[in-house]
Design an enzyme around this catalytic site. Structure first.
Site, mmCIF file in Angstrom:
data_model
loop_
_atom_site.group_PDB
_atom_site.id
_atom_site.type_symbol
_atom_site.label_atom_id
_atom_site.label_comp_id
_atom_site.label_asym_id
_atom_site.label_seq_id
_atom_site.Cartn_x
_atom_site.Cartn_y
_atom_site.Cartn_z
ATOM 1 N N ASP A 1 -6.231 0.898 1.035
ATOM 2 C CA ASP A 1 -6.330 1.148 2.847
ATOM 3 C C ASP A 1 -7.393 0.402 3.181
ATOM 4 O OD1 ASP A 1 -8.536 2.870 2.029
ATOM 5 O OD2 ASP A 1 -7.479 4.710 3.056
ATOM 6 N N LYS B 1 0.740 -1.334 0.152
ATOM 7 C CA LYS B 1 -0.093 0.261 0.035
ATOM 8 C C LYS B 1 0.825 1.112 -0.063
ATOM 9 C CE LYS B 1 -1.282 2.449 2.804
ATOM 10 N NZ LYS B 1 -1.919 3.004 4.285
#
Ligand code: SF4
Length: 224
Positions: A145, A127
């Site tokens: 996320d 991420k």
């Protein structure tokens, strides 16, 4: 229905994200960073902390450590006082120092710009790498996320047991590449302000008609 499971089609997914963008036209990154290196540090620090909390500690941190070399030259205990208002600050201090040392020794002091190289750095998962690639290098990526993951699941953009990686791949397939970053920001703002973890605003949600999760909540006798 896809494979017997209720799921939004690609078109429905794009339409839902369009509604999110119309509601939050200002949606963009809320993390501060004046250089690629500092933005990378801020993104590492944002794990399990809000962007607002990170932005409060980073000005002093960035001022004291302007370059990878300056941060590589100290110990994590020297960094901790700057970030101790954030959760997990012991580990985060280690990540920042080790990551900086790796940038200096392996990448000639420059933040790399491939997924493989970025994820080889301490504290940098997929991420974080995706965020840095998209925000700093304009390389298409769809970071997933906690907000993107929650919204995608609640709206059945993905199958119920989809992992974050599967969420990412599904959204990359449904959304044209040139819209990935905008879609990522739209979904984050949606998750942050409309479809919040504990109190989603389902009764007033423009996506309620396609959201089985929201419908189950609003029809529950415990609602209101
Ligand atoms: Fe989220 Fe509720 Fe809207 Fe569904 S109806 S997207 S759960 S706020």
């Amino acid at each position: 229905m896809i494979g017997g499971i209720y799921m939004l089609s690609d078109q429905e997914t794009r339409d839902a994200i369009k509604v999110m963008r119309e509601h939050f036209p200002e949606a963009s990154t809320t993390l501060d960073g004046d250089t690629v290196f500092h933005f990378l540090l801020a993104t590492i620090l944002s794990a399990q902390s809000t962007d607002h909390a990170v932005n409060q500690v980073t000005p002093a941190l960035f001022d004291r450590f302007p370059t990878p070399q300056s941060l590589a030259a100290v110990e994590p205990s020297d960094v901790e006082p700057f970030i101790q208002r954030l959760g997990l600050y012991h580990n985060k201090a280690k990540f920042l120092v080790n990551c900086s040392r790796e940038i200096v020794t392996r990448f000639n002091g420059k933040v790399p710009h491939t997924l493989k190289e970025l994820t080889s750095l301490s504290g940098v998962g997929r991420k974080v790498a995706d965020v840095v690639l998209a925000e700093c290098f304009n390389i298409p990526a769809f970071p997933v996320d906690t907000h993107v993951n929650r919204v995608a699941h609640r709206l059945a953009m993905v199958s119920p047991k989809a992992s974050r990686l599967q969420v990412e791949k599904r959204l990359m397939q449904a959304v044209p590449k040139e819209h990935w970053l905008d879609a990522h920001h739209s979904m984050i703002f949606w998750g942050r302000y409309q479809c919040t973890a504990r109190h989603p605003q389902c009764a007033a949600c423009p996506l309620l008609k396609i959201c089985q999760y929201g419908q189950s909540i609003t029809q529950s006798p415990d609602h209101y």
